[in-house]
Every structure is written in structure tokens, then in C-alpha cells.
Write a protein that holds these residues in place. Structure first.
Motif, short mmCIF file in Angstrom:
data_model
loop_
_atom_site.label_atom_id
_atom_site.label_comp_id
_atom_site.label_asym_id
_atom_site.label_seq_id
_atom_site.Cartn_x
_atom_site.Cartn_y
_atom_site.Cartn_z
N ALA C 194 0.68 -0.94 -0.22
CA ALA C 194 0.17 0.12 -0.04
C ALA C 194 0.76 1.69 -0.20
CB ALA C 194 -0.77 0.16 0.91
N ALA C 198 0.88 3.62 -2.93
CA ALA C 198 0.87 4.98 -2.61
C ALA C 198 2.10 6.05 -3.38
CB ALA C 198 1.03 5.74 -0.56
N GLU C 350 -7.29 8.96 -5.80
CA GLU C 350 -8.06 8.09 -5.13
C GLU C 350 -7.01 7.18 -5.15
OE1 GLU C 350 -11.42 7.48 -7.66
OE2 GLU C 350 -12.00 9.28 -7.41
N THR C 351 -6.19 7.05 -5.76
CA THR C 351 -5.44 5.57 -5.07
C THR C 351 -4.34 6.28 -3.79
OG1 THR C 351 -5.02 5.21 -7.43
CG2 THR C 351 -3.49 3.72 -5.70
N THR C 352 -4.04 7.47 -3.97
CA THR C 352 -2.88 7.83 -2.43
C THR C 352 -4.11 7.70 -1.59
OG1 THR C 352 -2.17 9.20 -4.19
CG2 THR C 352 -2.17 9.42 -2.37
N ASP C 353 -4.90 8.13 -1.61
CA ASP C 353 -6.15 7.81 -0.65
C ASP C 353 -6.21 6.32 0.33
OD1 ASP C 353 -6.02 10.58 -0.71
OD2 ASP C 353 -7.97 10.88 -1.42
N ALA C 354 -6.37 5.68 -1.09
CA ALA C 354 -6.99 4.66 -0.89
C ALA C 354 -6.25 3.43 -0.36
CB ALA C 354 -7.84 4.40 -2.64
N ALA C 355 -4.89 3.96 -0.88
CA ALA C 355 -4.04 3.29 -0.23
C ALA C 355 -3.53 4.23 1.69
CB ALA C 355 -2.09 3.73 -0.78
N ARG C 356 -3.50 5.09 1.72
CA ARG C 356 -3.31 5.16 2.94
C ARG C 356 -4.32 4.57 3.70
NH1 ARG C 356 -3.29 10.50 0.76
NH2 ARG C 356 -0.89 11.61 0.37
N VAL C 357 -5.75 4.67 3.45
CA VAL C 357 -6.52 3.57 3.91
C VAL C 357 -6.16 2.30 3.72
CG1 VAL C 357 -9.24 3.05 3.67
CG2 VAL C 357 -8.76 5.24 3.32
N ILE C 358 -5.58 1.71 3.03
CA ILE C 358 -4.77 0.73 3.58
C ILE C 358 -4.46 0.26 4.04
CG2 ILE C 358 -4.22 -1.29 2.06
CD1 ILE C 358 -5.89 -0.40 -0.37
N ASN C 359 -3.28 1.48 4.22
CA ASN C 359 -2.12 1.01 5.37
C ASN C 359 -2.78 1.02 6.75
OD1 ASN C 359 0.37 1.26 5.76
ND2 ASN C 359 1.24 3.14 5.95
#
Lengths: 123, 184, 416
Positions: C194, C198, C350-359
Motif C-alpha cells: 500500500a 501510494a 483516489e489511489t493515494t487516498d485508498a493506499a493510506r486507508v489500506i495502510n
């Protein structure tokens, strides 16, 4: 050409225009296929649509019908616009179907001797 | 008027002068050839191109060179008689030498030129692929042995600045055409 | 020999000695009676004591009465002895029956005493009751033993199954623990990925921004190209019109040249016919022909050039049309690319945000997994204990089964 016809019948066979002395024509009628009296194929060419028949009085031979594609009408042509068959051409033509030429425009139109044509042509 | 030459070359010269050929136009009614003027007429030939080669005949026979107008085909005419066209109000028959000798007819178009000739009683137009006009021929020689076709109507062969050229006995050719049309 | 029997014999021997010593006087006679009574008392039979031999009548009567009493007593003793024997036999039989009962477990027959002494009746009755009681006990014990055996087998089976289940459970727990460990590792990996995603998304974002600028320049180039193509089109149209005009003029020239040539031919003919007088005319005609031919040659070249120019113009027009089309397509593509780039920009964000959320989620997951691993470890301990207990239970159940079998065997020995 014994006399200069002043009234000429203009007709078409295939894509060529011919004229003939009105005096030689008894009537214009529909074409009846077959029969001895109908001349479908003549030196004038092979008619395509065969829509009209020019009925010619051939004396003892009776009436003969020349099948044509179209009868364009009758035109009064002054004697000055009629030309005899050139000597060399006359020497080369023996059927006697060409009586002369009528200058209907810039080009000479063949003046057909209908009696010679249908009287001397087999169907 | 007849001028018989003692040798073929003389005969050719006579033809070149526009004299009547051996077969002549004796049968033609009431027309007599114009007398050919002497002096310098030996080389006065009219050239044209037919059958892929250069041919010539007596220039004195040519009355005019004109463009061939629209031809009116004649019913029941032999193939060499291509039809008639009007020139100066006169109906002139058109002769195709190529068709006469059994070759492919000359292809005609709006710019096709024709030489109007008067040979004895006959007044007609000779159609050609091209017209060279007057040509100066030297070294006239008798033609080769008769091989049929056009060679039957040749009077001589010679050369000019453009190369070899065959001289046609035009009156003989015209007469032959006329005779060929007569039914047996 | 029992001790009492020995004592009786000693007493009888003493009485006999006393009868022989005092036979001569009253006192002696009394002694004789006493000895006889002692002997009797000692249980010995009378050894030749004759009361008629006594001189003292009293003593004689006493002796006779005593002898009678002794005789009667002896009869009773004998009766008692007989009865004792009977009783003794009955008791022996009863004991024997009991022994047989105990040793051989024979309870079916009941106890039948050969002696029909009434005194044995209670004994027989008692023994019978004992036997009945025993029989009933045996029957109950047998039933209980059967139930016990069956229950023990069930307990063993259950214990075995339990042990097996516990083993499986332990294994499953072990596996679960391992899986959870793996999950923990995977969570870690996911978190790493993730982070990488990001990072890549960030790179994509910056690269896309560069692309956006490039597309904008591309689109302005396309527009310029289209404008140029239009200008080229205009120039080509003008050129075409010019060429057509030249063509028309050349046709006229050609026509004039052809007519001139024709005229010259005829002039030459006329000159020839005029003989010497026409010679100059012929020369002029010939010259005129040459000029006409030159003109015709030139017009032919011009016509060829016109044809070439027409072809080139046609090709140029085609190329220009193609350019226009390509420019238009390029603009469309540019617009599409711009749309895509915008999409990519949004997507990267969105991917960056999602990666943060995933992290974040993987961190939580890791914590949760660790807790699960801990819990599983505890469960594993419990399971291990349960496994041990289960194994012990199985052992005990096996022991119990064996005991039940032994009991059943024992109970089988009693034939009720």
C-alpha cells in the motif's frame, strides 16, 4: 431518288436516326411479333424496344411492317437540305436502301427507301 | 489521257504525277482527271500514316485536308466504307484503307484528319491515323513482290528525311474497292 | 483333639481312682459314688460301678438314684450328642453351601439341608435369605455391571472421540495460529504494498501532470496543423484553378496550332498545285507547319506538366485532407487523452487516498491479528490441558472399561 420528298418520317432503330419519305408509309402501328409481313432485323440495325411498326405498302407484295424503336415524328424538309448519295458510296451500295441524305442538322441523316428495304429483306 | 511508262519506275513516276493507273477510271462516268502539270511534280507526294507505317500518294489527288466530322454510318455498306460526313455542305463518303486490306480499322476521333481526294469520278475522303502533308521522297524504287494486302496497291517505295515511305497507287486502290463492292 | 475332651478324660480317670480306694466303708462308698459322679461329670461311661454292691442303703439308694440319673443323663447326653451331630452336620452343610456359594458362586440351587432339625430352620432360613439377598445383589450387580460396562465403553468411546477432537482442535488451533501468523505477515506485506502503491500513485500524479502539459502543447500543435492545412488547401485550390486555366489556354493554343497546321498543309497543297508560282507560298506554309508543330510539341509538354501538376495537386490535396483529418483526429485524441489524463489524475489521487486507508486498515488488522494470535495461544494452552485431561479421561475410561469387564466376569461367576 426520283423526287425530293418534302415530308419525311423520322424514326429511330437502336441508337441511330433515319428518315423516310412519308409517301412510302401507309401508317404507324404496333409491332406484331412474327409473321411474314414483319421486318424486325434489317440493315438499319436491330431494334431494342420494338415499340413501333412502320407499315409500308409494297404493291403486289402487300403490306410490310418495319419494326423500329421509336417514331420521332414527321418533318418538312426543304429540297435544298436533301443530298444525293455520293457517287463512290452509290457504287459501293447495291441494296438501294439508301435513297439519299437529309440535312436535319449538321450531320447527314440517311434517307431510307422503305420499299427497297422491306421489300427486299427477308424477315 | 494515258501515259504508259516503259518500266515500272516510269509507271510510278506517272502515278506520282497523278496520272491514271493501268486500271484507270475508264468505267467512271463523265469525269476526266485534271492534267498534271509538269516540272517539280516528281517529288510532290502527299504523306499519311496508316497501318503503323508511312504511305504516300500523288498530292495532286488531294483537294483538301480537313478534320473528320461525325460520320453517319450507311446501312448495308462494306466495312471499308466507314460512312459519310459533310464537308462544305457536301456529303462525302469515307474510305478506310486499313479496313480495305483486311486490317483493324482506323480509330477516329474529333481531331482525326482526313484527306479529301478526287480520283477520276470519285470524290471521297481517305481516313488516316495521321497526316504528314507534302513529303519529299528520293530514291524511288519499284516495290517488292506483291505480298497481298496493301502491297498489292503499291507503286514504289522511297525515302525521305524521316525514313522509308511506300507510295500507293490510289486510283487503283479506289477502283479495287469499288469493284469489291459489286455483288457477284 | 479339643481341649475340653482332654479335661473330661482327666476328670473321669480321677473318679475311677477314688472309687477303688474307698470301696470298703461308707465313706468309701460315698467316695465311690462321688467318683462315679465325677467320672460321669467328666463324661466317661460307667466303669463297672454297681450300686447294689453298696452296703449302705442310703448310699445305695443314692447310688441307684444317681446311677438312674446318670443313666438318664447319659441318655440325654447321647440324645444331645446325636442332636449336636445333626445340628453340626446341618451347620456344616450350611457352611458348605455358603462356601460353595462364595467360592463357586452357585446361587441357583438354594440351600437344602439333609437334617430336618427344627433348630436348623432359622439357619436354613437365614442362609436362604442371605442367598436370596445375594442373588438379588448379584442380579443387580450383573445389571449394574452390564450398564457399567456399556457406560464405560461409551465413556471410553466418548473420551477417545474427545481426545481425537481435542487433538484435531489442537491441530486446527495450531494451523489457525500459523495462518494468523501468515496473515500478520501478509498484513505487513499489504501495508508495504500500500505504501508502494501510494508512492507510485504520487509518481503517476506528477508524470500525468507532465503529460497534461504535453497534451496541451500537442493540441495547440494540432490546431496549428489544421490551420496550416486549411491554408494549404486554399493555396492548392488556387493552384488548381490556375492550372485549369492554363489547361484551357493550352487547349486553345493547341486548337489554334492544329488549325494552323491544317491550314499550312492545305496551303502547301495549294502551293504545290500552283507550281513554281506557289513555291514561295509552299515554303511559308512549310515554315508555318513547323511553327505549328513546335507549338503543338510545346503544348504537349505543357499538357504533360499540367497533368503532373494536377497529379501533384491531387496528391497534395489528399495529403492536406489527410492532414486535416489527422489534425481533427489528433485534436479529438488530444481531448480524449486530456479526459483520460484528468481521469488518471483523479484516479491517482483516489489511489493515494485508498493506499493510506489500506495502510491504516492493515495496521489495525495487524493489531487485531496479533490479538487473535495471542488468544489462539491461550486457547492452545487450554486445548493442550484439555488434551491432557482428555487423554487421562481416556485412560481412566479404559481402566473403567477393564474394571467393568472384570466386574462382569466376577458377576458371571454367580449363577443366579
Amino acid at each position: 431518288m426520283n423526287e425530293a420528298p418534302s415530308e419525311l418520317l423520322i424514326f429511330r432503330v437502336d441508337c441511330r436516326i433515319y428518315c423516310a419519305a412519308v409517301s412510302d408509309v401507309r401508317r404507324i402501328g404496333p409491332t406484331r411479333s412474327g409473321g411474314e409481313a414483319t421486318v424486325a432485323c434489317s440493315p438499319l440495325g436491330q431494334p431494342c424496344t420494338r415499340r413501333r411498326g412502320i407499315v409500308v405498302d409494297c404493291g403486289d407484295a402487300g403490306e410490310r411492317t418495319l419494326v423500329v424503336d421509336e417514331v420521332l415524328g414527321v418533318r418538312r424538309v426543304p429540297a435544298a437540305d436533301l443530298r444525293p448519295v455520293p457517287a463512290f458510296a452509290a457504287a459501293c451500295l447495291h441494296a438501294g436502301t439508301v435513297a439519299g441524305f437529309a440535312m436535319l442538322g449538321d450531320e447527314p441523316t440517311v434517307l431510307v427507301d422503305l420499299r427497297a428495304l422491306v421489300g427486299g429483306t427477308d424477315t | 489521257m494515258r501515259t504508259w511508262a516503259p518500266c515500272p519506275l516510269d509507271a510510278a513516276r506517272a502515278i506520282l504525277r497523278g496520272m491514271e493507273s493501268s486500271e484507270g477510271v475508264a468505267g467512271a462516268p463523265g469525269v476526266v482527271s485534271e492534267p498534271v502539270r509538269d516540272g517539280g511534280a516528281d517529288t510532290c507526294l502527299f504523306g499519311l500514316r496508316i497501318l503503323g507505317g508511312r504511305y504516300a500518294f500523288a498530292a495532286s489527288l488531294v483537294t483538301e485536308v480537313v478534320r473528320l466530322g461525325p460520320i453517319t454510318r450507311l446501312p448495308a455498306a462494306p466495312s471499308f466504307l466507314r460512312g459519310v460526313f459533310t464537308h462544305r455542305g457536301e456529303v462525302v463518303p469515307v474510305l478506310d484503307i486499313a479496313s480495305l486490306v483486311g486490317k483493324a480499322p482506323v480509330v477516329t476521333g474529333p481531331s482525326t484528319r482526313t484527306a479529301i481526294v478526287r480520283s477520276g469520278p470519285w470524290h471521297l475522303a481517305i481516313v488516316a491515323d495521321a497526316v504528314d502533308g507534302l513529303v519529299d521522297i528520293v530514291n524511288l524504287e519499284p516495290p517488292l513482290a506483291d505480298g497481298g494486302g496493301i502491297s498489292a496497291f503499291l507503286a514504289a517505295v522511297g525515302r525521305d528525311s524521316l525514313g522509308s515511305i511506300a507510295v500507293i497507287d490510289l486510283p487503283r486502290l479506289i477502283e479495287a474497292a469499288r469493284k469489291r463492292s459489286v455483288p457477284a | 483333639m479339643p481341649i475340653q475332651t482332654t479335661k473330661k478324660r482327666a476328670r473321669a480317670a480321677g473318679a475311677e481312682r477314688r472309687v477303688k480306694k474307698v470301696g470298703s466303708d461308707s465313706h468309701g462308698e460315698a467316695e465311690l459314688i462321688a467318683s462315679a459322679l465325677d467320672a460321669f461329670a467328666a463324661g466317661q461311661p460307667s466303669t463297672g460301678f454297681d450300686p447294689g454292691a453298696l452296703r449302705d442303703p442310703l448310699l445305695r439308694r443314692i447310688a441307684e438314684a444317681a446311677q438312674e440319673a446318670i443313666r438318664r443323663g447319659q441318655g440325654r447326653v447321647e440324645e444331645s450328642a446325636e442332636r449336636l451331630r445333626v445340628l453340626s452336620r446341618g451347620v456344616d452343610e450350611a457352611i458348605e453351601g455358603m462356601v460353595r456359594l462364595v467360592v463357586q458362586g452357585e446361587l441357583s440351587g438354594g440351600l437344602r439341608l439333609s437334617a430336618g432339625d427344627a433348630a436348623l430352620a432359622p439357619l436354613a432360613e437365614g442362609v436362604g435369605q442371605v442367598m436370596e439377598t445375594l442373588k438379588s445383589f448379584v442380579s443387580e450387580i450383573r445389571d449394574a455391571s452390564l450398564q457399567l460396562s456399556s457406560s464405560a465403553a461409551e465413556v471410553l468411546a466418548a473420551a477417545t472421540q474427545n481426545e481425537s477432537s481435542t487433538s484435531q482442535q489442537a491441530s486446527a488451533i495450531h494451523e489457525t495460529t500459523a495462518t494468523m501468523e501468515e496473515l500478520k505477515g501478509a498484513s505487513h506485506q499489504i501495508a508495504e504494498n500500500a505504501r508502494m502503491v501510494a508512492s507510485i500513485a504520487e509518481q503517476t500524479l506528477s508524470a500525468t501532470r507532465v503529460g497534461e502539459t504535453a497534451i496541451k502543447s500537442f493540441m495547440s500543435s494540432m490546431e496549428a496543423m489544421r490551420r496550416n492545412a486549411l491554408e494549404v488547401d486554399d493555396a492548392i485550390s488556387k493552384l488548381s484553378r490556375g492550372v485549369e486555366r492554363i489547361g484551357t489556354v493550352v487547349e486553345v493554343i493547341d486548337e489554334v496550332a492544329d488549325r494552323s497546321d491544317l491550314l499550312a498543309i492545305n496551303a502547301a497543297l495549294e502551293g504545290a498545285k500552283a507550281g513554281d508560282a506557289g513555291r514561295g507560298f509552299s515554303i511559308v506554309a512549310s515554315e508555318m507547319r513547323r511553327l505549328a508543330e513546335n507549338v503543338t510539341e510545346s503544348t504537349k509538354e505543357i499538357k504533360n506538366l499540367i497533368t503532373e501538376i494536377r497529379e501533384a495537386t491531387h496528391t497534395a490535396k489528399g495529403a492536406s485532407d489527410s492532414n486535416k483529418r489527422m489534425a481533427a483526429e489528433g485534436e479529438k485524441l488530444g481531448q480524449a487523452a486530456m479526459g483520460s489524463v484528468n481521469g488518471i489524475l483523479a484516479g491517482a489521487q483516489e489511489t493515494t487516498d485508498a493506499a493510506r486507508v489500506i495502510n491504516l486498515a492493515t495496521q489495525q488488522q495487524r493489531t487485531a491479528t496479533e490479538q487473535v494470535v495471542q488468544s489462539m495461544s491461550e486457547i492452545e494452552g487450554g486445548t493442550r490441558q484439555a488434551q491432557t485431561g482428555s487423554r487421562q479421561a481416556t485412560g481412566a475410561a479404559a481402566e473403567l472399561t477393564k474394571l467393568a469387564e472384570r466386574l462382569a466376569d466376577l458377576v458371571k461367576r454367580f449363577q443366579a
